[in-house]
Design an enzyme around this catalytic site. Structure first.
Site, PDB file in Angstrom:
ATOM      1  N   ASP A  90      -0.032   5.077   0.858  1.00 23.03           N
ATOM      2  CA  ASP A  90      -0.201   6.134   1.851  1.00 23.03           C
ATOM      3  C   ASP A  90      -0.069   5.604   3.272  1.00 23.03           C
ATOM      4  OD1 ASP A  90      -0.755   7.528  -0.424  1.00 23.03           O
ATOM      5  OD2 ASP A  90      -2.899   7.711  -0.063  1.00 23.03           O
TER       6      ASP A  90
ATOM      7  N   ASP B 186       0.876  -1.164   0.000  1.00 27.72           N
ATOM      8  CA  ASP B 186       0.000   0.000   0.000  1.00 27.72           C
ATOM      9  C   ASP B 186       0.920   1.223   0.000  1.00 27.72           C
ATOM     10  OD1 ASP B 186      -2.352   1.627   0.391  1.00 27.72           O
ATOM     11  OD2 ASP B 186      -1.767   1.766   2.500  1.00 27.72           O
TER      12      ASP B 186
END
Length: 279
Positions: free
Chosen positions: A20, A18
């Site tokens: 962020d 992922d």
């Protein structure tokens, strides 16, 4: 350490990240709000609203409902934006905005996975126009990101073609595994959010990074590793620092040189003493 280099006679593997709050310390999309304002794409009110959204995101993460509201808001906000202009703004400000907020720990992990022979894939809910340049900056092999519909005039219509979120991330990973030959049981995944549980569950080695409360509970219950990333650093500064293997090698060479010098010194003193005795 992540283990030995992959045996290439076995199926290929990958590490899925992922973006962020996992690889970078902020929301990749919201970070560009000031640049979009300076480029004339949004007004001051939108800048303030995205700043507030960034604050909420950083304070405690965003749950499913908040993510849905953010998606609807951003989709409506970007309606009519010229795609080429967006790409140019991102390219011009990428190093100033994103480079300083990359976690040192994440950059090291990416390097270790590449050294072990694994592909690195960034899987992000943010738009492809933002994520793809960041993936290139990080040296990722592939990127999975949200795609907006682009009209014949080269502008966003405000509609979403593909939303990389929740279960759709897991589906994208499985499709990549089929096309690229990844053995998901031997793959790794990293995320900070409970919304990414489907992605984490689809690999053999899931990791919770800076997890929100819901993901922390799940990680503890399932005995998944919990990682704490907290050192943002510019990639340029990382490259200027000797790597840990390099430091070890330098230390080893120094120790060997010191040992050789000591042996030479002792040998020479013994030779001198022998000559003196003979005289």
């Amino acid at each position: 350490m992540l283990g030995l280099v992959e045996n290439h006679s076995l199926p290929r593997t990958a590490a899925f990240f992922d973006l962020d709050k996992t690889v970078i310390a902020k929301s990749s999309t919201l970070t560009f709000s000031k640049s979009f304002y300076q480029g004339g794409l949004i007004n001051r009110r939108a800048v303030l609203r995205t700043a507030y959204a960034q604050f909420v995101f950083l304070a405690g993460g965003a749950d499913h409902d908040q993510m849905e509201r953010m998606r609807e808001y951003l989709s409506a906000l970007c309606r009519g934006w010229n795609v080429q202009q967006v790409k140019e703004i991102v390219a011009e400000t990428l190093h100033d905005l994103i480079d300083p907020i990359i976690y040192d720990e994440a950059a090291s992990l990416i390097e270790e996975h590449h050294t072990a022979g694994r592909d690195v894939v960034i899987v992000s809910t943010s738009g492809a126009e933002v994520v793809e340049p960041i993936g290139e900056l990080l040296g990722a092999d592939r990127v999975v990101a949200t795609r907006m519909v682009v009209g014949d005039d080269g502008c966003f219509t405000g509609e979403v073609e593909y939303y990389a979120y929740g279960p759709t991330k897991a589906t994208a990973i499985k499709e990549l595994a089929e096309s690229e030959g990844y053995d998901l049981d031997r793959c790794h995944a990293y995320s900070d959010s409970a919304t990414d549980l489907p992605m984490l569950e689809s690999v053999g080695y899931p990791h919770a990074v800076n997890p929100d409360r819901a993901l922390r509970r799940e990680a503890l219950a399932r005995e998944w590793p919990i990682l704490d990333f907290h050192r943002p650093v510019r990639l340029k500064e990382r490259r200027q620092k000797p790597s840990r293997p390099a430091l070890v090698a330098v230390a080893a060479v120094g120790a060997a040189a010191a040992t050789a010098g000591l042996v030479w010194f002792v040998s020479r003193r013994r030779t001198s003493r022998a000559r003196f005795t003979l005289i």
